[in-house]
Scaffold this active site. Structure first.
Site, mmCIF file in Angstrom:
data_model
loop_
_atom_site.group_PDB
_atom_site.id
_atom_site.type_symbol
_atom_site.label_atom_id
_atom_site.label_comp_id
_atom_site.label_asym_id
_atom_site.label_seq_id
_atom_site.Cartn_x
_atom_site.Cartn_y
_atom_site.Cartn_z
ATOM 1 C CD GLU A 99 -2.555 -1.787 2.218
ATOM 2 O OE1 GLU A 99 -2.346 -1.286 3.333
ATOM 3 O OE2 GLU A 99 -3.168 -2.870 2.058
ATOM 4 N N GLY A 173 -6.490 -8.253 1.387
ATOM 5 C CA GLY A 173 -7.813 -7.680 1.621
ATOM 6 C C GLY A 173 -8.861 -8.144 0.634
HETATM 7 P P1 13P Z 1 -5.195 -8.854 4.771
HETATM 8 O O1 13P Z 1 -4.805 -9.900 5.811
HETATM 9 O O2 13P Z 1 -6.314 -7.983 5.232
HETATM 10 O O3 13P Z 1 -5.370 -9.456 3.435
HETATM 11 O O4 13P Z 1 -3.931 -7.856 4.668
HETATM 12 C C1 13P Z 1 -2.665 -8.387 4.466
HETATM 13 C C2 13P Z 1 -1.677 -7.295 4.652
HETATM 14 O O5 13P Z 1 -1.558 -6.413 3.824
HETATM 15 C C3 13P Z 1 -0.868 -7.313 5.880
HETATM 16 O O6 13P Z 1 0.156 -6.378 5.828
#
Ligand code: 13P
Length: 252
Positions: A99, A173
């Protein structure tokens, strides 16, 4: 065998005022877990770092920040420096989460600069790598991982203390998890890249898997020889679920 690390990344969620109760609930959920078998960590929003550090000790959990600036001070509005982190008694950070790469223009070069600065200061970075869906579908997964890892390996030495998190962007996510075999393939590939330059480092390096990990899939992932833990987003927001995942990790 490498001791598994179950790490949570709260991202931009929860509230400082909820932090004490979170750790009370986490402590309950992992009471009785053999802590020689699993390490735990939570990467929390910067304003919660001091509160989280104070309360995390009860649950035997390390606290990390979610990003760090490579310069020690200066006119970098909104950023957190290594001295600010150390002053709070925190010595772990995530670096290069997808991100951050996607929304804040972090590049292999900035990830390398941050990794270099943290290692020099005795901060333990968890460096994130991983391909997008388009890259995987174009058959470029290994090229991407090699490029991202080589940028990091250019600034570490054989005795550096850091962790790698493989987080395929398409599994973050989305509820889509890499299969145990897909995770193992990528982790084995990452370890081989490290081994080509630093064989002993590759043996002890913990490589975490991230992307829709939860209590229902942790054990299959951890049974893979090159998967040494997890970096968990959404499912780390609920202390009971995160604690259950930690307990299951300790019994693999
Ligand atoms: P999720 O477990 O919500 O898929 O996110 C993974 C993540 O980006 C952890 O840094």
């Amino acid at each position: 065998m490498r001791k598994p690390l179950i790490a949570g990344n709260w991202k931009m969620n929860l509230l400082n005022s909820k932090v004490p109760a979170y750790f009370t609930d986490l402590e309950k959920a992992i009471h009785g877990v053999d802590r020689k078998k699993v390490d735990t960590l939570l990467a929390v929003p910067a304003p919660f770092l001091a509160t989280a550090r104070e309360h995390a000790q009860r649950a035997g959990t390390l606290i990390a920040t979610q990003t760090i600036h490579e310069k020690n001070d200066g006119a970098f509005t909104g950023e957190i420096s290594i001295p600010i982190l150390k002053d709070l008694g925190i010595d772990w950070t995530l670096i290069g989460h997808s991100e951050r790469r996607q929304y804040y223009n972090e590049t292999d070069a900035s990830v390398a600069a941050k990794t270099k600065a943290t290692l020099a200061a005795g901060i333990h970075p968890i460096v994130c790598v991983g391909e997008t869906r388009e890259e995987r579908e174009a058959g470029k997964m290994k090229d991407v991982l090699k490029r991202q890892m080589e940028a990091v390996l250019a600034v570490v030495s054989a005795d550096s203390a850091f962790t790698v998190a493989y987080e395929p962007v398409w599994a973050i996510g989305t509820g889509l998890t890499a299969s145990d075999e897909q995770a193992e393939e990528a982790h084995a590939f990452i370890r081989a890249i490290v081994a080509a330059k630093f064989p002993t480092l590759a043996e002890r390096l913990r490589i975490l898997y991230g992307g829709s990990v939860k209590s229902s899939n942790i054990q299959g992932l951890l049974k893979q020889p090159n998967v040494d833990g997890a970096l968990i987003g959404g499912a780390s927001l609920d202390p009971a679920e995160f604690g259950k995942t930690v307990s299951l990790a300790a019994s693999v």
